[in-house]
Design a protein around this motif. Sequence first.
Motif, PDB file in Angstrom:
ATOM      1  N   UNK A  63       0.846  -1.196   0.000  1.00 54.15           N
ATOM      2  CA  UNK A  63       0.000   0.000   0.000  1.00 54.15           C
ATOM      3  C   UNK A  63       0.877   1.239   0.000  1.00 54.15           C
ATOM      4  N   UNK A  64       0.637   2.121  -0.952  1.00 53.74           N
ATOM      5  CA  UNK A  64       1.531   3.287  -1.048  1.00 53.74           C
ATOM      6  C   UNK A  64       1.073   4.416  -0.134  1.00 53.74           C
ATOM      7  N   UNK A  65       1.971   5.335   0.179  1.00 50.82           N
ATOM      8  CA  UNK A  65       1.520   6.545   0.863  1.00 50.82           C
ATOM      9  C   UNK A  65       1.602   7.742  -0.082  1.00 50.82           C
ATOM     10  N   UNK A  66       1.302   8.935   0.423  1.00 53.98           N
ATOM     11  CA  UNK A  66       1.070  10.079  -0.462  1.00 53.98           C
ATOM     12  C   UNK A  66       2.340  10.650  -1.097  1.00 53.98           C
ATOM     13  N   UNK A  67       3.522  10.208  -0.670  1.00 57.45           N
ATOM     14  CA  UNK A  67       4.719  10.768  -1.325  1.00 57.45           C
ATOM     15  C   UNK A  67       4.888  10.250  -2.758  1.00 57.45           C
ATOM     16  N   UNK A  68       4.259   9.101  -3.043  1.00 54.85           N
ATOM     17  CA  UNK A  68       4.411   8.521  -4.383  1.00 54.85           C
ATOM     18  C   UNK A  68       3.350   9.129  -5.312  1.00 54.85           C
ATOM     19  N   UNK A  69       3.775   9.797  -6.391  1.00 58.59           N
ATOM     20  CA  UNK A  69       2.773  10.437  -7.254  1.00 58.59           C
ATOM     21  C   UNK A  69       1.959   9.425  -8.072  1.00 58.59           C
ATOM     22  N   UNK A  70       0.767   9.849  -8.478  1.00 62.36           N
ATOM     23  CA  UNK A  70      -0.130   8.996  -9.268  1.00 62.36           C
ATOM     24  C   UNK A  70       0.501   8.478 -10.558  1.00 62.36           C
ATOM     25  N   UNK A  71       1.274   9.321 -11.229  1.00 62.13           N
ATOM     26  CA  UNK A  71       1.861   8.858 -12.509  1.00 62.13           C
ATOM     27  C   UNK A  71       2.692   7.600 -12.317  1.00 62.13           C
ATOM     28  N   UNK A  72       3.393   7.514 -11.184  1.00 65.66           N
ATOM     29  CA  UNK A  72       4.283   6.374 -10.942  1.00 65.66           C
ATOM     30  C   UNK A  72       3.496   5.072 -10.770  1.00 65.66           C
ATOM     31  N   UNK A  73       2.325   5.157 -10.153  1.00 66.55           N
ATOM     32  CA  UNK A  73       1.550   3.943  -9.855  1.00 66.55           C
ATOM     33  C   UNK A  73       0.358   3.773 -10.793  1.00 66.55           C
TER      34      UNK A  73
END
Length: 350
Positions: A105-115
């Motif tokens: 589960x990702x947190x908010x530091x990872x931007x949408x484009x990456x995932x």
Amino acid sequence: MKKNTRIFHISGSDNGDHLKEAGRILREGGTVAFPTETVYGLGADALNEVAVMQIFEAKGRPADNPLIVHVDSKESCMKLVRSIPDKALILMDRFWPGPLTLVLERNEVVPDVTTGGLDTVAVRIPGNRIALELIRHSGTPIAAPSANISGKPSPTTAEHVLHDLSGKIDAIVDGGEVVIGLESTVIDMTSAVPAILRPGKISKEELEMYIGEVIIAYDDNVHHVNETVRSPGMKYTHYSPESRVILVEGEHDRVVSRIKELIVDFSLRDTKIGLLVTEETENIVHADISYSLGEKDKPEQAAKNLFIGLRYLDERNVDIIIVDGSFRPDGIGAAVFNRVRKAADMIIKV
Ligand code: TXA
Ligand code: MG
């Protein structure tokens, strides 16, 4: 706009300066291809949206297909995710650095484009010195899909990367041929029972030795499956050279007979044939050109030779590539079958 793609050759233990420079390019938002133990990746700062967008652009990759984020430590992985389930910790301790990607589960530091807009993120620590040093010099997690044009076989040498992406990326770190030749195993750790989304060198059996039951959530035999697949990458055409690919699967003697028949049929039609066959078959069957998959009882050789062989034959402009599917299907053999079935235009079971 065409880029001037810089090439950094790395040899032996020197060239720290090259990796520092490549790390600087990544830190400043550029794109750098680099070797891992599996295949070459096309890297960009995973936390920089604009940088990550350049990966999609260079590869022609659909925007909903998420990227794997490469880190150099468990601590760095912790910063990207909400929590790490116990079973994921066990796998990290056992298999990292190495060819295993964990979906968490990702947190908010990872931007949408990456995932690709998913609320999960795929992470791994690659088992390759050059990759690790490059990540360390960049000072940031590195998003990196395989460094090929979307839909083509993954690159196992820097020459393959240049062939596909020269002029489209800022740099390539040339660390020679990779060791494994097929992409990492991807396992989703967010479900109650962990699920393998893509097979790789680390097999289901090996994973189960450490964390108990694991399910298989990929389907080798479907070329274009529906929209609801769990790993978005699985719904696109994959690993396909320009030439038509015919896979003949089964027990060795029968595969050899069928390949001989196909060669006769296609020769009558003036078709240039390339063979991608096991050593045992190569000794018996001949066509215009052939490339060896290695010994049929050593699937790790087929893993190493599959993508390189598809590219080799494709570059020699054959019309048809006939692939010998008589190598062992266990261990990494399962992953080789997965990739070659996806690359095939036609599968013949004998
Ligand atoms: O060995 C490898 O994994 C190589 C090297 C460069 O590390 N990388 C690689 O990346 O093969 P790529 O982008 O070609 O394949 C990533 C796969 C795709 O099938 C993608 O859909 C899946 O991982 N994936 C990535 N993030 C995911 C997520 N959050 N949930 C489910 N699947 C994910
Ligand atoms: Mg790929």
